[in-house]
Design an enzyme around this catalytic site. Structure first.
Site, PDB file in Angstrom:
ATOM      1  N   ARG A  48     130.021 -70.821  34.095  1.00 42.63           N
ATOM      2  CA  ARG A  48     129.955 -69.226  33.726  1.00 42.63           C
ATOM      3  C   ARG A  48     130.431 -67.854  34.537  1.00 42.63           C
ATOM      4  O   ARG A  48     129.800 -67.324  35.561  1.00 42.63           O
ATOM      5  CB  ARG A  48     128.231 -68.574  34.051  1.00 42.63           C
ATOM      6  CG  ARG A  48     127.603 -67.805  32.750  1.00 42.63           C
ATOM      7  CD  ARG A  48     126.320 -67.522  33.075  1.00 42.63           C
ATOM      8  NE  ARG A  48     125.812 -66.630  32.732  1.00 42.63           N
ATOM      9  CZ  ARG A  48     125.334 -65.435  32.776  1.00 42.63           C
ATOM     10  NH1 ARG A  48     125.801 -65.219  34.030  1.00 42.63           N
ATOM     11  NH2 ARG A  48     125.114 -64.403  32.637  1.00 42.63           N
ATOM     12  N   SER A 119     120.725 -70.538  24.136  1.00 46.21           N
ATOM     13  CA  SER A 119     119.961 -69.521  24.789  1.00 46.21           C
ATOM     14  C   SER A 119     118.277 -69.062  23.966  1.00 46.21           C
ATOM     15  O   SER A 119     119.123 -68.670  21.770  1.00 46.21           O
ATOM     16  CB  SER A 119     120.300 -68.306  25.328  1.00 46.21           C
ATOM     17  OG  SER A 119     121.418 -68.949  26.078  1.00 46.21           O
ATOM     18  N   LYS A 148     120.994 -61.617  36.007  1.00 46.76           N
ATOM     19  CA  LYS A 148     121.621 -60.967  34.628  1.00 46.76           C
ATOM     20  C   LYS A 148     121.456 -59.842  33.865  1.00 46.76           C
ATOM     21  O   LYS A 148     119.644 -59.780  34.051  1.00 46.76           O
ATOM     22  CB  LYS A 148     121.587 -62.600  33.551  1.00 46.76           C
ATOM     23  CG  LYS A 148     122.049 -61.787  32.405  1.00 46.76           C
ATOM     24  CD  LYS A 148     121.391 -63.382  31.403  1.00 46.76           C
ATOM     25  CE  LYS A 148     121.295 -63.102  29.952  1.00 46.76           C
ATOM     26  NZ  LYS A 148     122.781 -62.881  29.223  1.00 46.76           N
TER      27      LYS A 148
HETATM   28  C1  LIG Z   1     122.276 -66.275  33.211  1.00 45.15           C
HETATM   29  C2  LIG Z   1     120.287 -66.252  32.659  1.00 45.15           C
HETATM   30  N1  LIG Z   1     119.928 -66.410  31.259  1.00 45.15           N
HETATM   31  C3  LIG Z   1     118.859 -66.164  31.768  1.00 45.15           C
HETATM   32  S1  LIG Z   1     118.482 -65.112  33.455  1.00 45.15           S
HETATM   33  C4  LIG Z   1     119.738 -65.692  33.769  1.00 45.15           C
HETATM   34  C5  LIG Z   1     120.779 -65.808  35.070  1.00 45.15           C
HETATM   35  C6  LIG Z   1     119.790 -66.669  35.912  1.00 45.15           C
HETATM   36  O1  LIG Z   1     120.306 -66.042  37.183  1.00 45.15           O
HETATM   37  P1  LIG Z   1     119.362 -67.051  38.447  1.00 45.15           P
HETATM   38  O2  LIG Z   1     119.086 -68.365  38.540  1.00 45.15           O
HETATM   39  O3  LIG Z   1     120.042 -66.444  40.036  1.00 45.15           O
HETATM   40  O4  LIG Z   1     117.654 -65.957  38.018  1.00 45.15           O
HETATM   41  C1  LIG Z   2     121.690 -67.906  29.183  1.00 44.77           C
HETATM   42  C2  LIG Z   2     121.654 -69.369  29.312  1.00 44.77           C
HETATM   43  C3  LIG Z   2     120.776 -70.073  29.464  1.00 44.77           C
HETATM   44  N1  LIG Z   2     120.461 -71.448  29.321  1.00 44.77           N
HETATM   45  C4  LIG Z   2     121.692 -72.105  30.293  1.00 44.77           C
HETATM   46  C5  LIG Z   2     121.706 -73.478  30.620  1.00 44.77           C
HETATM   47  N2  LIG Z   2     122.160 -71.157  30.438  1.00 44.77           N
HETATM   48  C6  LIG Z   2     122.534 -69.890  29.948  1.00 44.77           C
HETATM   49  N3  LIG Z   2     123.947 -69.682  30.297  1.00 44.77           N
END
Ligand SMILES: Cc1ncsc1CCOP(=O)(O)O
Ligand SMILES: C=C1C=NC(C)=NC1=N
Ligand SMILES: [Mg+2]
Length: 224
Positions: A48, A119, A148
């Site tokens: 990502r 998602s 995020k």
């Molecule tokens: C990509 C994404 N989508 C919802 S929360 C998130 C970030 C998750 O990162 P972390 O595990 O460091 O909280």
């Molecule tokens: C936003 C996200 C939510 N869920 C997963 C598995 N990946 C992502 N990048």
């Protein structure tokens, strides 16, 4: 050769400890972090490369190929977030898209039988994603996350429980602020696994952190 969509039970096993990372999520060499995470027992990886400080173009593709090779060396499927063109160009094992990305049905059309993750933040989005051909859902943010910046409001286990109450048994992974301390809560809500970024990418030892996360979810998974 004739391919087919991945069977749900096989995907559930892959979703157990789903590590997500881009070079922007660590000060270390992402290749070192991923290798450590694999040694620690992650079951699936998502590239990502997104947001502030993320690589683009050729540099991004080069890093993707390098990380995919590490996964291939250990039989770990490699998922690409958002960038469908990149996923197809490098023949990744799958993609993950959000609600603001390309239309899910159109993505399914483009990627054939590759793994497709979506998602979802509401029951409506869950049902639409399933209809459009999703293989698994990423539901969250479960807890507050600093990773995020534009994440939606944390929803705890509310939606995961609601989906399971509707007897919708699509593979689900929770995401958002997940750590060794709260991982079992996510599994107890009915998720098939946990997905996370900083708990591993920012750990002193990505290997030890991965191991500890796996230890924390083994028992709850056996009770689902
Ligand atoms: C990509 C994404 N989508 C919802 S929360 C998130 C970030 C998750 O990162 P972390 O595990 O460091 O909280
Ligand atoms: C936003 C996200 C939510 N869920 C997963 C598995 N990946 C992502 N990048
Ligand atoms: Mg997205």
């Amino acid at each position: 050769m004739l391919e087919m969509r991945i069977p749900s039970h096989q995907l559930r096993d892959l979703l157990k400890l789903y590590f997500i990372m881009g070079s922007q999520n660590t000060d270390k060499d992402p290749r070192f972090v991923l290798e450590e995470a694999i040694q620690g027992g992650i079951t699936l990886f998502q590239f990502r490369e997104k947001g502030e400080g993320a690589k683009t173009g050729g540099e991004k593709e080069e890093l993707a190929r390098s990380l995919m090779q590490l996964c291939r060396n250990h039989g770990i499927p490699f998922i690409v977030n958002d960038d469908i063109d990149l996923a197809i160009a490098i023949d990744a094992d799958g993609v993950h898209v959000g609600q603001d990305d390309e239309d899910v049905a159109a993505v399914r059309e483009r990627i054939g039988d590759k793994i497709l993750g979506v998602s979802a933040h509401t029951l409506k989005e869950v049902e639409e994603a399933i209809e459009d051909g999703a293989d698994y859902l990423g539901i969250g943010p479960i807890f507050p996350t600093g990773t995020k910046p534009d994440a939606k409001k944390p929803q705890g286990d509310t939606l995961i429980r609601a989906v399971r109450k509707e007897k919708i048994d699509i593979p689900i992974v929770g995401i958002g602020g997940i750590t060794a301390e709260n991982a079992s809560f996510v599994i107890q809500s009915g998720a098939d696994g946990i997905s996370l970024i900083s708990a591993i990418s920012q750990a002193a030892s990505p290997k030890e952190s991965s191991k500890q996360l796996l230890e924390r979810i083994m028992v709850p998974l056996a009770q689902n």
